[in-house]
Design a protein around this motif. Structure first.
Motif, PDB file in Angstrom:
ATOM      1  N   ASP A 146       0.737  -0.954  -0.518  1.00  0.00           N
ATOM      2  CA  ASP A 146       0.022  -0.197   0.151  1.00  0.00           C
ATOM      3  C   ASP A 146       0.794   1.486   0.008  1.00  0.00           C
ATOM      4  O   ASP A 146       0.080   2.124  -0.556  1.00  0.00           O
ATOM      5  CB  ASP A 146      -0.912  -0.093   1.429  1.00  0.00           C
ATOM      6  CG  ASP A 146      -2.004  -1.119   1.000  1.00  0.00           C
ATOM      7  OD1 ASP A 146      -1.662  -2.393   0.859  1.00  0.00           O
ATOM      8  OD2 ASP A 146      -3.284  -0.929   1.450  1.00  0.00           O
ATOM      9  N   ASN A 147       2.078   1.066   0.793  1.00  0.00           N
ATOM     10  CA  ASN A 147       2.864   2.281   0.991  1.00  0.00           C
ATOM     11  C   ASN A 147       3.341   2.815  -0.485  1.00  0.00           C
ATOM     12  O   ASN A 147       4.034   4.313  -0.930  1.00  0.00           O
ATOM     13  CB  ASN A 147       3.822   2.247   1.828  1.00  0.00           C
ATOM     14  CG  ASN A 147       2.522   2.393   3.089  1.00  0.00           C
ATOM     15  OD1 ASN A 147       1.617   2.899   3.887  1.00  0.00           O
ATOM     16  ND2 ASN A 147       3.457   1.229   3.907  1.00  0.00           N
ATOM     17  N   SER A 148       4.301   2.059  -1.233  1.00  0.00           N
ATOM     18  CA  SER A 148       5.136   1.878  -1.966  1.00  0.00           C
ATOM     19  C   SER A 148       4.932   1.328  -3.293  1.00  0.00           C
ATOM     20  O   SER A 148       5.668   2.387  -4.521  1.00  0.00           O
ATOM     21  CB  SER A 148       6.689   0.924  -1.214  1.00  0.00           C
ATOM     22  OG  SER A 148       6.132  -0.302  -1.543  1.00  0.00           O
ATOM     23  N   LEU A 149       3.579   1.212  -3.638  1.00  0.00           N
ATOM     24  CA  LEU A 149       3.716  -0.096  -4.443  1.00  0.00           C
ATOM     25  C   LEU A 149       4.486  -0.178  -5.531  1.00  0.00           C
ATOM     26  O   LEU A 149       4.623  -0.265  -7.207  1.00  0.00           O
ATOM     27  CB  LEU A 149       2.965   1.038  -5.425  1.00  0.00           C
ATOM     28  CG  LEU A 149       0.839   2.009  -5.098  1.00  0.00           C
ATOM     29  CD1 LEU A 149       0.820   2.823  -6.403  1.00  0.00           C
ATOM     30  CD2 LEU A 149      -0.179   0.963  -4.822  1.00  0.00           C
ATOM     31  N   PHE A 150       5.077  -1.403  -4.688  1.00  0.00           N
ATOM     32  CA  PHE A 150       6.777  -1.412  -5.349  1.00  0.00           C
ATOM     33  C   PHE A 150       5.807  -2.738  -6.357  1.00  0.00           C
ATOM     34  O   PHE A 150       5.166  -3.578  -5.741  1.00  0.00           O
ATOM     35  CB  PHE A 150       7.673  -2.543  -4.304  1.00  0.00           C
ATOM     36  CG  PHE A 150       8.968  -3.213  -5.043  1.00  0.00           C
ATOM     37  CD1 PHE A 150       9.184  -1.658  -5.333  1.00  0.00           C
ATOM     38  CD2 PHE A 150       9.039  -4.056  -4.746  1.00  0.00           C
ATOM     39  CE1 PHE A 150      11.369  -2.571  -5.527  1.00  0.00           C
ATOM     40  CE2 PHE A 150      10.407  -5.070  -5.220  1.00  0.00           C
ATOM     41  CZ  PHE A 150      11.371  -3.459  -6.385  1.00  0.00           C
TER      42      PHE A 150
ATOM     43  N   THR B 297      -3.873  -2.602  -4.125  1.00  0.00           N
ATOM     44  CA  THR B 297      -3.393  -2.213  -2.911  1.00  0.00           C
ATOM     45  C   THR B 297      -2.875  -4.293  -2.351  1.00  0.00           C
ATOM     46  O   THR B 297      -4.447  -5.286  -2.711  1.00  0.00           O
ATOM     47  CB  THR B 297      -3.749  -1.293  -2.357  1.00  0.00           C
ATOM     48  OG1 THR B 297      -5.275  -1.479  -1.889  1.00  0.00           O
ATOM     49  CG2 THR B 297      -3.608  -0.069  -2.698  1.00  0.00           C
ATOM     50  N   TYR B 298      -2.511  -4.034  -1.519  1.00  0.00           N
ATOM     51  CA  TYR B 298      -2.162  -5.511  -0.963  1.00  0.00           C
ATOM     52  C   TYR B 298      -3.415  -5.746   0.076  1.00  0.00           C
ATOM     53  O   TYR B 298      -3.960  -6.890   0.228  1.00  0.00           O
ATOM     54  CB  TYR B 298      -1.267  -5.833   0.060  1.00  0.00           C
ATOM     55  CG  TYR B 298      -0.433  -6.746   1.338  1.00  0.00           C
ATOM     56  CD1 TYR B 298      -0.528  -7.498   0.592  1.00  0.00           C
ATOM     57  CD2 TYR B 298      -0.712  -6.340   2.638  1.00  0.00           C
ATOM     58  CE1 TYR B 298       0.135  -9.052   1.117  1.00  0.00           C
ATOM     59  CE2 TYR B 298      -1.081  -7.556   3.225  1.00  0.00           C
ATOM     60  CZ  TYR B 298      -0.081  -8.420   2.900  1.00  0.00           C
ATOM     61  OH  TYR B 298      -0.549  -9.954   3.875  1.00  0.00           O
ATOM     62  N   SER B 299      -3.800  -4.722   1.366  1.00  0.00           N
ATOM     63  CA  SER B 299      -4.499  -4.720   2.273  1.00  0.00           C
ATOM     64  C   SER B 299      -6.228  -4.986   1.231  1.00  0.00           C
ATOM     65  O   SER B 299      -6.916  -5.431   1.927  1.00  0.00           O
ATOM     66  CB  SER B 299      -4.867  -2.973   2.565  1.00  0.00           C
ATOM     67  OG  SER B 299      -5.328  -1.973   1.870  1.00  0.00           O
ATOM     68  N   ARG B 300      -6.296  -4.410  -0.135  1.00  0.00           N
ATOM     69  CA  ARG B 300      -7.642  -4.468  -0.570  1.00  0.00           C
ATOM     70  C   ARG B 300      -7.839  -5.914  -0.730  1.00  0.00           C
ATOM     71  O   ARG B 300      -9.121  -6.918  -1.296  1.00  0.00           O
ATOM     72  CB  ARG B 300      -7.979  -3.284  -1.895  1.00  0.00           C
ATOM     73  CG  ARG B 300      -9.710  -3.677  -2.388  1.00  0.00           C
ATOM     74  CD  ARG B 300      -9.285  -2.914  -3.656  1.00  0.00           C
ATOM     75  NE  ARG B 300      -9.747  -1.549  -3.194  1.00  0.00           N
ATOM     76  CZ  ARG B 300      -8.536  -0.363  -3.128  1.00  0.00           C
ATOM     77  NH1 ARG B 300      -8.036  -0.551  -4.426  1.00  0.00           N
ATOM     78  NH2 ARG B 300      -8.688   0.740  -2.674  1.00  0.00           N
ATOM     79  N   ALA B 301      -6.561  -6.605  -1.422  1.00  0.00           N
ATOM     80  CA  ALA B 301      -6.670  -8.057  -2.187  1.00  0.00           C
ATOM     81  C   ALA B 301      -6.703  -9.140  -1.224  1.00  0.00           C
ATOM     82  O   ALA B 301      -7.531  -9.697  -0.938  1.00  0.00           O
ATOM     83  CB  ALA B 301      -5.128  -8.522  -2.533  1.00  0.00           C
TER      84      ALA B 301
END
Length: 318
Positions: free
Chosen positions: A118-122, A190-194
């Motif tokens: 979520d923060n970096s979108l790496f 995003t990771y949290s949404r996934a």
């Protein structure tokens, strides 16, 4: 010797019909071998598409993982432990999993969902439409524009769908370096949404993506991760592991190898038989050359020159 080779060339191309038949045989043989070999390496390349597209230098995973599509979730403490290793510049989680989406037409379609930190979108893909910041919007997803996008009805920015009773909206269209192997469309979010939208086990981290401070720090990071009971692989090592899995632990490698060998034998038999017939039909000319003083090895050189010249031209036509 140059004169002998000139005679060999004239004998070869004098009968245009036979020469064309030789070229067709060689071209067909080379085409079969190149085609099957290209399919094999294309499959291996596509099998590592996720690794190539994300582009992380080091991947942390469970040692039992042999294919990036079948991840084993990692406990959350592993992420904290990896971040504390000396030589790690940063480490972020990655979610990779399958889901079933319902399109507005009522059609259900399997997709691969990639959840970025979520923060970096790496590891985010390059967008051709939309803005990457929109991924933080409510229900936002980014779709990969490849040959599989048509299975989602060729969505545009603003197209919505349903995923596990959650509404999803396409906010961007991306392009990637390599498309997937199994013909499944790919969505990024995003990771949290996934992990919120897709049912999962107690642990949700599929992989940990690590950016080392330097190339020399990778060995130390790998050793420390090994002491934790997990495995850290560079991008090249992970791609090689995936390739070995498909080559040696599935029927893919064996079947492609057999098809390549069969293609080689079929093409070789066609071109060999055609060239053998060509030599038999020119025995009188070779006999005449022998009678006027040509040596046996010179006749052999003539035949080898004809075979090599025909092979190179046939290969070039392919």
């Amino acid at each position: 010797m140059i004169g002998i080779l000139k005679i060999a060339f004239k004998l070869l191309v004098n009968d245009k019909g036979k020469y064309a038949a030789l070229l067709v045989g060689i071209t067909f043989a080379v085409f079969l071998m190149v085609q099957m070999t290209s399919i094999f390496f294309g499959i291996l390349h596509k099998s590592s598409s996720t690794v190539i597209n994300v582009g992380a230098k080091v991947w942390v995973m469970d040692p039992a993982v042999n294919n990036v599509a079948n991840s084993i979730p990692l406990p959350d403490y592993v992420l904290d432990a990896v971040r504390s290793i000396n030589g790690v510049k940063f480490a972020v989680p990655l979610y990779s999993g399958g889901a079933l989406v319902k399109l507005r037409s009522g059609v259900f379609q399997s997709v691969t969902v990639m959840g970025l930190d979520d923060n970096s979108l790496f590891g985010r893909p390059e967008l051709v439409e939309g803005k990457i910041e929109d991924i933080y919007a409510e229900n936002a997803f980014i779709v990969v524009q490849d040959e599989e996008i048509r299975k989602l009805g060729n969505p545009r920015v603003g197209t919505d769908f349903e995923l596990n009773d959650h509404r999803g909206v396409i906010v961007g269209i991306a392009k990637v370096t390599a498309s997937g192997l199994f013909g499944i469309p790919t969505l990024y979010t995003t990771y949290s949404r996934a992990i919120q939208y897709i049912p999962s086990t107690r642990f949700t981290i599929s992989y940990i993506l690590v950016e080392p401070k330097s190339r020399d720090a990778i060995l130390h990071i790998q050793e420390q991760v090994r002491l934790l009971g997990y495995q850290a692989l560079t991008q090249e090592e992970l791609m090689q592991k995936i390739s070995n899995y498909y080559k040696y632990q599935t029927g893919l490698g064996t079947n492609i190898l057999i098809m390549t060998v069969v293609s080689f034998l079929v093409g070789l038999s066609i071109s060999g038989q055609t060239f053998y017939t060509f030599i038999l039909e020119n025995l009188e000319k070779f006999g005449a050359l022998k009678a006027i003083g040509a040596k046996g090895r010179e006749l052999v050189y003539m035949i080898l020159f004809q075979a090599m010249f025909t092979s190179l031209v046939g290969y070039g036509l392919t």
